[in-house]
Design a protein around this motif. Structure first.
Motif, mmCIF file in Angstrom:
data_model
loop_
_atom_site.group_PDB
_atom_site.id
_atom_site.type_symbol
_atom_site.label_atom_id
_atom_site.label_comp_id
_atom_site.label_asym_id
_atom_site.label_seq_id
_atom_site.Cartn_x
_atom_site.Cartn_y
_atom_site.Cartn_z
ATOM 1 N N VAL A 1 65.761 30.902 -0.597
ATOM 2 C CA VAL A 1 67.106 31.038 -0.947
ATOM 3 C C VAL A 1 68.118 31.359 0.226
ATOM 4 C CG1 VAL A 1 68.872 32.162 -2.460
ATOM 5 C CG2 VAL A 1 66.400 31.798 -3.290
ATOM 6 N N LYS A 2 68.904 30.489 0.527
ATOM 7 C CA LYS A 2 69.671 30.616 1.569
ATOM 8 C C LYS A 2 70.441 31.938 1.890
ATOM 9 C CE LYS A 2 72.400 28.068 5.100
ATOM 10 N NZ LYS A 2 73.253 26.888 5.387
ATOM 11 N N ASP A 3 71.093 32.542 0.910
ATOM 12 C CA ASP A 3 71.867 33.794 0.981
ATOM 13 C C ASP A 3 71.089 34.819 0.611
ATOM 14 O OD1 ASP A 3 71.297 33.701 -1.716
ATOM 15 O OD2 ASP A 3 73.733 33.516 -2.101
ATOM 16 N N SER A 4 69.768 34.767 0.597
ATOM 17 C CA SER A 4 68.724 35.977 0.347
ATOM 18 C C SER A 4 68.667 36.989 1.732
ATOM 19 C CB SER A 4 67.344 35.726 -0.053
ATOM 20 O OG SER A 4 66.406 36.677 -0.128
ATOM 21 N N PRO A 5 68.804 38.233 1.445
ATOM 22 C CA PRO A 5 68.290 39.029 2.419
ATOM 23 C C PRO A 5 66.975 38.951 2.909
ATOM 24 C CG PRO A 5 69.237 40.271 0.611
ATOM 25 C CD PRO A 5 69.005 39.003 0.130
ATOM 26 N N TYR A 6 66.656 39.531 4.032
ATOM 27 C CA TYR A 6 65.292 39.579 4.678
ATOM 28 C C TYR A 6 64.863 38.167 5.075
ATOM 29 C CZ TYR A 6 65.459 44.343 2.490
ATOM 30 O OH TYR A 6 65.944 45.527 2.284
ATOM 31 N N LEU A 7 65.585 37.062 5.108
ATOM 32 C CA LEU A 7 65.224 35.932 5.743
ATOM 33 C C LEU A 7 64.768 35.966 7.256
ATOM 34 C CD1 LEU A 7 67.808 33.057 4.305
ATOM 35 C CD2 LEU A 7 65.262 33.351 4.069
ATOM 36 N N ASP A 8 65.315 36.994 7.907
ATOM 37 C CA ASP A 8 64.886 36.993 9.241
ATOM 38 C C ASP A 8 63.754 38.214 9.528
ATOM 39 O OD1 ASP A 8 66.854 35.525 10.276
ATOM 40 O OD2 ASP A 8 68.454 37.113 10.292
ATOM 41 N N SER A 9 63.492 38.855 8.367
ATOM 42 C CA SER A 9 62.389 39.898 8.508
ATOM 43 C C SER A 9 61.411 39.877 7.502
ATOM 44 C CB SER A 9 62.983 41.320 8.954
ATOM 45 O OG SER A 9 63.816 41.576 7.518
ATOM 46 N N ASP A 10 60.957 38.575 6.929
ATOM 47 C CA ASP A 10 60.185 38.605 6.117
ATOM 48 C C ASP A 10 58.807 39.428 6.079
ATOM 49 O OD1 ASP A 10 58.282 37.890 3.812
ATOM 50 O OD2 ASP A 10 58.287 35.447 4.612
ATOM 51 N N ALA A 11 58.377 40.341 5.237
ATOM 52 C CA ALA A 11 57.249 41.165 5.417
ATOM 53 C C ALA A 11 56.048 40.347 5.918
ATOM 54 C CB ALA A 11 57.012 41.999 4.320
ATOM 55 N N ARG B 1 60.079 29.526 7.200
ATOM 56 C CA ARG B 1 60.295 28.198 7.859
ATOM 57 C C ARG B 1 61.726 27.918 7.622
ATOM 58 N NH1 ARG B 1 56.492 29.285 11.117
ATOM 59 N NH2 ARG B 1 55.842 27.189 11.940
ATOM 60 N N ASN B 2 62.269 27.374 8.682
ATOM 61 C CA ASN B 2 64.111 26.954 8.702
ATOM 62 C C ASN B 2 64.036 25.930 7.775
ATOM 63 O OD1 ASN B 2 64.489 29.099 10.457
ATOM 64 N ND2 ASN B 2 64.584 27.719 12.209
ATOM 65 N N SER B 3 62.754 24.837 7.687
ATOM 66 C CA SER B 3 62.976 23.628 6.940
ATOM 67 C C SER B 3 62.895 23.886 5.434
ATOM 68 C CB SER B 3 61.986 22.666 7.590
ATOM 69 O OG SER B 3 60.784 23.160 7.110
ATOM 70 N N LEU B 4 62.671 25.256 4.990
ATOM 71 C CA LEU B 4 62.307 25.739 3.645
ATOM 72 C C LEU B 4 63.382 26.442 3.068
ATOM 73 C CD1 LEU B 4 58.497 26.460 3.983
ATOM 74 C CD2 LEU B 4 59.474 24.199 3.280
ATOM 75 N N ILE B 5 64.538 26.625 3.980
ATOM 76 C CA ILE B 5 65.712 27.464 3.408
ATOM 77 C C ILE B 5 66.866 26.557 2.848
ATOM 78 C CG2 ILE B 5 67.568 28.924 4.148
ATOM 79 C CD1 ILE B 5 65.929 29.926 6.736
ATOM 80 N N VAL B 6 66.842 26.803 1.550
ATOM 81 C CA VAL B 6 67.743 25.874 0.717
ATOM 82 C C VAL B 6 68.896 26.377 0.099
ATOM 83 C CG1 VAL B 6 67.555 24.372 -1.571
ATOM 84 C CG2 VAL B 6 65.597 24.670 0.152
ATOM 85 N N GLU B 7 70.043 25.734 0.259
ATOM 86 C CA GLU B 7 71.209 26.297 -0.589
ATOM 87 C C GLU B 7 71.113 26.338 -2.009
ATOM 88 O OE1 GLU B 7 74.365 26.707 0.809
ATOM 89 O OE2 GLU B 7 74.554 25.607 2.769
ATOM 90 N N PHE B 8 71.734 27.258 -2.541
ATOM 91 C CA PHE B 8 71.594 27.431 -4.003
ATOM 92 C C PHE B 8 73.068 27.113 -4.530
ATOM 93 C CE2 PHE B 8 67.241 28.662 -5.822
ATOM 94 C CZ PHE B 8 66.382 28.215 -4.691
ATOM 95 N N PRO B 9 73.740 26.199 -4.560
ATOM 96 C CA PRO B 9 75.306 26.304 -4.997
ATOM 97 C C PRO B 9 75.141 26.784 -6.490
ATOM 98 C CG PRO B 9 74.273 24.113 -4.698
ATOM 99 C CD PRO B 9 73.203 24.830 -4.364
ATOM 100 N N LYS B 10 76.427 27.400 -6.710
ATOM 101 C CA LYS B 10 76.689 28.085 -8.042
ATOM 102 C C LYS B 10 77.510 27.393 -8.693
ATOM 103 C CE LYS B 10 77.710 32.642 -10.419
ATOM 104 N NZ LYS B 10 78.053 33.972 -9.943
ATOM 105 N N HIS B 11 77.210 27.159 -10.186
ATOM 106 C CA HIS B 11 78.129 26.099 -10.976
ATOM 107 C C HIS B 11 78.854 26.910 -12.057
ATOM 108 C CE1 HIS B 11 76.478 22.591 -8.623
ATOM 109 N NE2 HIS B 11 75.341 23.360 -8.779
ATOM 110 N N ALA B 12 79.990 26.317 -12.416
ATOM 111 C CA ALA B 12 80.576 27.045 -13.559
ATOM 112 C C ALA B 12 79.843 26.700 -14.850
ATOM 113 C CB ALA B 12 82.143 26.639 -13.713
#
Ligand code: BEZ
Ligand code: FE
Length: 294
Positions: free
Chosen positions: A240-250, A255-266
């Motif tokens: 999930v693109k806006d998730s915390p810990y993308l930079d420090s996964d335990a 992988r950058n190519s696996l980061i995906v936008e999760f747009p929110k819809h009404a």
């Protein structure tokens, strides 16, 4: 008799493998002995430290059962699992280098929460169990030349809205399923938007991470395993693109190519025609599989 000194023990062990019949095993053991001895010499390991290490590994083994694999967690948190994944991917990329086509989807760690035999569901089904924030996952599975792969088994699993997997809660499967791509290689299903969560920290690996000054968290991700005849099996996640810990996964799995936008819809009509009475997310990801190498 010539006596062995600090710098001699590794070679002495290696020399005892003269009768070893398995060339690859011999190569691996030679290197293991060389590097293990070099490590002990480099840190000038004391007997107490060595015994603490043995005790740690013993406890790690004792923590393992059908549902808990503390050794895999150790490998994951030391970056070894991801190194093995990356080495396999590099090997595959080398074999593919001569062939035209796009780069295959990157793999990442499987983790300990895969549970074989998840229920088979129809495309478009909702496996979110009414939990968390509904999300429509959709996309296409093709080979590296862009040809659709029909009938590809897409096994998916994630934690719940608090980041806990079904296996951590009991014996009932939840938030996991198998889908099959349609004739054009499309897949779609509803589940939840995954949240970040900690890897299990109540064992020796948790204590090790604490002593190392590290956190336990993984960024939000949906696990996906894709299996189609004539293609290499792919074990991966979408993050999930806006998730915390993308930079420090335990477990160093991002992988950058696996980061995906999760747009929110009404609330309203979702892209698959479903009528939603609360806000929802969508996550689109296309997968490319490698032709079988064996
Ligand atoms: C997981 O993503 O499920 C996971 C991966 C490695 C260690 C623990 C959990
Ligand atoms: Fe996970």
């Amino acid at each position: 008799m010539a006596q062995l000194e600090v710098s001699d023990f590794a070679q002495a062990v290696i020399d005892r493998m003269g009768e070893c019949k398995d060339a690859r095993f011999k190569q691996v053991m030679t290197s293991l002995v060389k590097h293990a001895h070099a490590f002990m010499r480099e840190v000038d390991l004391t007997p107490d430290e060595w015994m603490a290490g043995i005790q740690f590994l013993t406890e790690t083994g004792k923590k393992c059962d059908e549902k808990r694999q503390e050794f895999i967690l150790l490998s994951d948190t030391l970056g070894i699992s991801m190194l093995i994944v990356a080495l396999a991917q590099a090997r595959g990329a080398k074999a593919l280098a001569e062939q035209p086509g796009e780069r295959p989807t990157e793999a990442t760690v499987q983790g300990p929460f895969f549970w074989p035999g998840a229920p088979q569901k129809e495309l478009g089904d909702d496996i979110g169990a009414g939990l968390g924030e509904p999300t429509l996952y959709h996309g296409r599975v093709t080979d590296t030349s862009g040809r659709p792969i029909a009938g590809c088994v897409v096994d998916v699993w994630s934690g719940d809205e608090g980041g806990l997997y079904d296996m951590q809660k009991g014996d009932e499967m939840s938030l996991r399923a198998q889908f099959r791509t349609d004739k054009d290689g499309n897949y779609r299903f509803w589940s939840i938007k995954p949240t970040y969560y900690p890897v299990p920290g109540d064992g020796p690996v948790g204590r090790m991470l604490d002593k190392m000054g590290r956190h336990l968290n993984r960024p939000g991700h949906m696990h996906m395993m894709l299996d189609a005849p004539g293609h290499e099996k792919l074990v991966t996640h979408i993050f999930v693109k806006d998730s915390p810990y993308l930079d420090s996964d335990a477990v160093f799995g991002v992988r950058n190519s696996l980061i995906v936008e999760f747009p929110k819809h009404a609330p309203g009509k979702a892209p698959d025609g479903r009528s939603m009475d609360k806000p929802f997310y969508t996550a689109k990801y296309d997968f490319r599989l490698v032709p079988s190498m064996r």
